[in-house]
Design an enzyme around this catalytic site. Structure first.
Site, PDB file in Angstrom:
ATOM      1  N   ARG A   1      -9.402  -0.272   7.554  1.00  0.00           N
ATOM      2  CA  ARG A   1     -10.136   0.609   6.928  1.00  0.00           C
ATOM      3  C   ARG A   1     -10.744   1.594   7.603  1.00  0.00           C
ATOM      4  O   ARG A   1     -11.788   1.624   7.984  1.00  0.00           O
ATOM      5  CB  ARG A   1     -11.467   0.057   6.529  1.00  0.00           C
ATOM      6  CG  ARG A   1     -11.722   0.704   5.517  1.00  0.00           C
ATOM      7  CD  ARG A   1     -12.819   0.377   4.702  1.00  0.00           C
ATOM      8  NE  ARG A   1     -13.561   0.704   3.518  1.00  0.00           N
ATOM      9  CZ  ARG A   1     -14.254   0.216   2.635  1.00  0.00           C
ATOM     10  NH1 ARG A   1     -14.516  -1.549   2.157  1.00  0.00           N
ATOM     11  NH2 ARG A   1     -14.541   1.120   1.981  1.00  0.00           N
ATOM     12  N   CYS A   2      -9.311   2.314   8.011  1.00  0.00           N
ATOM     13  CA  CYS A   2      -9.455   3.886   9.048  1.00  0.00           C
ATOM     14  C   CYS A   2      -7.962   3.796   9.449  1.00  0.00           C
ATOM     15  O   CYS A   2      -7.306   3.901   9.355  1.00  0.00           O
ATOM     16  CB  CYS A   2      -9.603   3.515  10.290  1.00  0.00           C
ATOM     17  SG  CYS A   2      -8.576   2.785  11.819  1.00  0.00           S
TER      18      CYS A   2
ATOM     19  N   GLN B   1       1.204  -1.331  -0.481  1.00  0.00           N
ATOM     20  CA  GLN B   1      -0.544   0.038  -0.204  1.00  0.00           C
ATOM     21  C   GLN B   1       0.873   1.506   0.055  1.00  0.00           C
ATOM     22  O   GLN B   1       0.578   2.607  -0.258  1.00  0.00           O
ATOM     23  CB  GLN B   1      -0.805  -0.352   0.779  1.00  0.00           C
ATOM     24  CG  GLN B   1      -2.129  -1.185   1.193  1.00  0.00           C
ATOM     25  CD  GLN B   1      -2.782  -0.966   2.537  1.00  0.00           C
ATOM     26  OE1 GLN B   1      -3.834  -2.118   2.736  1.00  0.00           O
ATOM     27  NE2 GLN B   1      -3.325   0.061   2.337  1.00  0.00           N
TER      28      GLN B   1
ATOM     29  N   GLU C   1     -12.748   5.233   4.541  1.00  0.00           N
ATOM     30  CA  GLU C   1     -13.145   4.487   5.683  1.00  0.00           C
ATOM     31  C   GLU C   1     -14.219   5.003   6.757  1.00  0.00           C
ATOM     32  O   GLU C   1     -14.557   4.397   7.337  1.00  0.00           O
ATOM     33  CB  GLU C   1     -11.872   4.959   6.296  1.00  0.00           C
ATOM     34  CG  GLU C   1     -10.793   3.773   5.941  1.00  0.00           C
ATOM     35  CD  GLU C   1      -9.070   4.763   6.009  1.00  0.00           C
ATOM     36  OE1 GLU C   1      -9.060   5.873   6.151  1.00  0.00           O
ATOM     37  OE2 GLU C   1      -8.468   3.845   5.478  1.00  0.00           O
TER      38      GLU C   1
END
Lengths: 164, 806
Positions: B384-385, B237, B760
């Site tokens: 996802r945050c 990522q 997110e």
């Protein structure tokens, strides 16, 4: 290990090879035939990323040996494009209705949808949700996949009507 | 080309710029199986690596015998820590200032830990050899409970740093203690709590889970023995950061490393960290002189890479008897597993947990986080945050509910009277953030009206009567959440990872015929960057998005950037994209002025062209200007039309949203049926509404999974109980409901296009919303807190404990 002779039809083409008997079909497709549309997500038949169509059934190719596909007629997502190379109806509907994000589950999803719509050309939303439940998606939340499959059903039925 | 026949609306539509529900350009490849993921890469002579992993959670490694494994036909090498030690690669730095074993160095600290790396000509031979590596273990006492970590008889896990009283984030008070991180005013908060009319107290546990993208982690390393150049493909990522880290730990000069993130099959935070598999594939390629592929299987993914959450949050919240919140206290015990391998900005070992005052005007607050080692897999990543924002949102949204119970108030009204007001922005929170913008009351009222909140409460009251009268066994739960995120990390002055500032970048090259290529420091994992970033450029410079190619992920071609996680792509790289485009437009204006023989200031920008002020029929389109940039000698201007921008954001962005979930709970089976879910998101300026909606659907479904069943669970021996998709819950299309999405638009005042990020939000807001709905169903029976995940068994137990089974 003695090699095993295997012969099958993949996306309309005759394929013949010598393979280790323990080779999984998914590895044979991806590594020997370089058909990398079907993916590996879990290796335990849960996620459906490896779904291919074998003799008219949706099959998870990560948990069957290549030898079990001897003589079979196999279709992968690559085989669902139109003859002119354009996207097939289901592929187009996934694009149209944002039925994919990272694209990893997509080949399995589309291949499963292809079979589902032959099993049931006029599915309800519930039919689609149930019929696609063997394929996991981590990105879309399924809502747009369901929409894409429903629209694909309509489009395929309209095509059929026009042809009749 | 001086097309004057199109209306302005048609010209805007032709661009497919910001605001357009443009179809994704990625999908033509993906829908026909032509993606290129790491496991699709096949190089001549490529070898396969596979790990021998520890069956024990804590054990001494007495010996490793590789002889039988080496005898397997096709096996090329078996690497152990002893092989890596001379290269100083048996340990590697984590992104959190800790270090982690690449291969077991004397002991193992969690089940599934990497012990040896087998390299073979095919993956079957590698798997055979893994079974034949004989490791002699001596079991050690196992620590799985973070609250027992600092007891006098607790086993010391990290012998490598035993006795060290100073860690990467300040003093360590025990061998199993990693750090203590504090924010806010402890004494003032204590004083407020002591004097408050009402104090509600609760332990809020956000359980350990895992991002579990459908594609697992993997890499292909190829060291060219002739040129000395290493090419590393992988599920990264943050490819540029991986290049820097790879250079720092391997000693290979950074210009001799090319990192490529190909298509990534979902990330969600799982693919931010650096894993032993990446390092081992590199070493194996150097040792063998051949490309080496490593791809983990699902069990390895769930057992060893990047867990998320595992925060025990002890909270106190105080209020006046009218319900005005006066103070918030939070003490968090953070279970990091065997190595602190979270991926937070350096100065934030507990991420942005200090956003835990949420959407509320809370004048006084205090937060302390203790990081603890246990015999579990390392991590603590932002699933996802944005760096622990989900934990913070879950904490505050549960505490609000608990306070509402204590005050005997409606939880929607309690939120409303405590929201930060529109006129208070920019708002300085008690825990140190400056919220850039918000309009919470408008969003909240819109949401409550959309679901007919009053009607729902009336229906719920009726249902309760029916339940008590024996007419039904199902309770109705109404879950509320108003969340505020903090994303877009971040300003270089306070955000870095391993010393690299968290700016991001975009380079745009306009071709002579008016098409373009743009490259960014980020990397899409399903977010559709190739689609949306082209839309930003289209709107900024007036070339159609369809004529703009977008590339990411190749460190040899893309400008340096910190990558995609923490909803930072749009806030940071999206800003860089707009800024680079504006540089191009500024030069284009000068070119147009030359071509039209007017002064720069006599021109104005009009959708896709510069026109002479007051004489709109005299103009040059961007396409004409692009050609002129390459074929005219313009005095005082260099030829060409390119720009690059490195954007250091002045602040974070603060997306927010109002979510409402309605569900039925069957008290006899524990089954929960989601009846409706309404999600209103305010992510500022909206670039592509179709993609935003898709992100919200996906994030809500991940939230559904976490809240309702997904968990990484251990037994007391440190065995992972949820290592396959049979045990680790991923919802199918059957369990997943339909969602209703909505929005308000409050642009970020400091972002060039006002965008805040959205990927997110639905996970951050969704988890407390689902959980609050389950709690709400049982509120009339005295439930204040039951820990997630709310699977059938736990919900049944809750009903049972409350005496609802007669």
């Amino acid at each position: 290990m003695a090699k095993q002779h295997v012969k099958m039809t993949v996306n309309g083409k005759e394929v013949e090879a010598l393979a280790d008997p323990r080779t999984l079909l998914i590895h044979f497709l991806r590594e020997d035939l370089k058909i990398t549309g079907p993916h590996i997500g879990c290796e335990t038949s849960h996620c459906g990323a490896c779904t291919v169509d074998i003799d008219g059934k949706s099959v998870k190719s990560c948990t069957m040996f290549v030898g079990q596909a001897h003589g079979a007629d196999i279709t992968t997502v690559e085989g669902l494009v139109n003859a002119d190379g354009s996207l097939g109806v289901i592929q187009e509907m996934f694009r149209e209705h944002h039925g994919l994000q990272c694209g990893y589950c997509t080949p399995g999803m589309i291949t499963r949808a292809h079979r589902l719509l032959q099993e049931n050309p006029t599915p309800t939303e519930e039919d689609i949700r149930f019929g696609m439940a063997g394929n996991l998606c981590r990105c879309t939340g399924y809502q747009n996949i369901v929409k894409a499959v429903a629209h694909a059903a309509d489009a395929l039925n309209a095509q059929k009507e026009a042809a009749e | 080309m001086t097309d004057q026949t199109l209306t302005p609306e048609q010209r805007v539509a032709n661009l497919k710029g910001m605001g357009s529900a443009r179809k994704r350009v990625e999908d033509v490849r993906f829908t026909q199986g032509k993606g290129n993921y790491v496991d699709d890469i096949k190089l001549d002579g490529m070898l396969f690596g596979d790990f021998v992993r520890s069956p024990y959670a804590h054990a001494r490694v007495k010996s490793i015998d590789t002889e039988a494994a080496m005898a397997v036909p096709g096996v090329v090498a078996v690497l152990t820590a002893a092989d890596l030690e001379p290269l100083n690669l048996h340990w590697m730095p984590t992104l959190a200032g800790d270090k982690q074993m690449v291969l077991a160095d004397g002991k193992v600290l969690f089940q599934g830990q990497e012990v040896a790396f087998v390299v073979a000509e095919d993956r079957y031979a590698a798997a055979d050899a893994v079974e034949l590596v004989e490791v002699d273990y001596e079991e050690l006492p196992v620590l799985v409970d973070p609250f027992k970590a600092e007891l006098p008889d607790a086993p010391v896990l990290r012998e490598d740093i035993a006795g060290q009283t100073e860690g990467a984030h300040g003093p360590r008070r025990h061998d199993n203690h990693i750090f203590t991180w504090e924010a806010g005013d402890k004494d003032a908060t204590q004083a407020v709590l002591d004097e408050a009319d009402v104090v509600a107290e609760e332990m809020v546990y956000y359980h350990r889970t895992h991002p579990c993208p459908l594609e697992t982690c993997g890499s292909v390393a190829s060291m060219d023995p002739v040129t000395g150049k290493l090419t590393l493909w992988g599920t990264f990522q943050a490819p540029h950061a991986v290049r820097t880290v790879a250079s720092l730990i391997s000693g290979i000069a950074e210009h001799n490393i090319r990192v490529i993130s190909p298509d990534i099959g979902g990330g969600f935070g799982n693919k931010v960290g650096v894993y032993p598999g990446y390092v081992c594939s590199i070493v194996a390629s150097i040792v063998t002189g051949k490309p080496v592929k490593w791809v983990e299987d699902r069990m390895e993914n769930l057992m060893s890479t990047a867990f998320a959450r595992d925060y025990w949050m002890a909270g106190k919240i105080s209020a006046t008897k009218e319900g005005k919140i006066t103070g918030l206290w939070c003490h968090t015990t953070a279970d990091h597993g065997a190595f602190d391998a979270c991926a937070d900005p350096t100065k934030f070992p507990a991420g942005f947990m200090n956003i835990c005052t949420g959407s509320y005007d809370i004048p006084t607050a205090y937060l302390a986080v203790d990081g603890i080692y246990t015999n579990k897999a390392p991590g603590g990543v932002a699933y996802r945050c944005s760096f622990r924002v989900t934990e913070a949102a879950y904490f505050i949204e549960r505490m609000i509910e608990v306070l509402a119970i204590k005050l005997n108030m409606d939880a929607a009204e309690l939120r409303r009277i405590n929201f930060i007001k529109k006129e208070q922005f920019p708002y300085n929170s008690a825990l140190g953030w400056e919220y850039d913008s918000g309009d919470y009351h408008t969003a909240w009222d819109k949401a409550l009206e959309a679901v007919d909140y009053k009607g729902l409460r009336a229906e719920q009251a009726q249902r309760l009567e029916d339940f008590k009268a024996g007419k039904t066994r199902k309770l109705l739960g109404i879950g509320l959440t108003h969340f505020t995120e903090i994303v877009g990390a971040g300003p270089v002055k306070n955000c870095d990872i391993l010393g690299m500032g968290m700016f991001d970048s975009c380079e745009i090259r306009i071709h002579p015929t008016g098409s373009a290529i743009a490259r960014l420091g980020t990397i899409s994992q399903g977010q559709g960057h190739a689609t949306t970033f082209a839309q930003i450029i289209a709107s900024e410079i007036g070339l159609p998005a369809d004529d703009i190619t977008l590339e990411e992920g190749d460190t040899d071609t893309a400008p340096y950037g910190l990558g995609t996680y923490g909803s930072r792509s749009t806030p940071v790289a999206g800003a860089a994209t707009a800024m680079a485009a504006r540089k191009i437009r500024a030069k284009a204006q000068m070119i147009a002025a030359y071509l039209l023989e007017v002064h720069d200031n006599d021109l104005e920008w009009d959708i896709d062209r510069f026109a002479v002020k007051g004489a709109p029929e005299r103009f040059k389109t961007m396409k004409e200007i692009a050609f002129a940039a390459y074929n005219q000698a313009i005095p005082g201007l260099e030829p060409g039309l390119e720009a690059v921008s490195y954007y250091d954001p002045p602040n974070m962005t603060y997306p927010f949203g109002a979510y409402i979930c309605v569900l039925d709970v069957d008290v006899d089976t524990g089954e929960v049926d989601i009846r409706s879910f309404y999600a209103l998101d305010d992510c500022g300026t909206r670039i592509n509404p179709m993609i935003i909606e898709g992100q919200v659907h996906g994030g809500l479904t991940e939230a559904l999974a976490i809240a309702m069943g997904q968990e990484i669970a251990y037994d007391e021996m440190g065995n992972v109980k949820t290592g396959t998709l049979m045990d680790f819950f991923l919802p199918t299309a059957v369990e997943t409901p339909n969602y209703t999405t909505d929005h308000t638009t409050t642009p970020s005042p400091h972002h060039p296009i006002g965008a805040k990020g959205v990927g997110e939000s639905p996970n951050v807001g969704g988890v407390p919303c689902f959980s609050n709905a389950v709690h709400d169903a049982f509120r009339p029976f005295g439930l204040t807190q039951s820990h997630m995940p709310h699977d059938h068994w736990r919900v049944w137990q809750t009903a049972n404990k409350l005496g609802l089974h007669g």
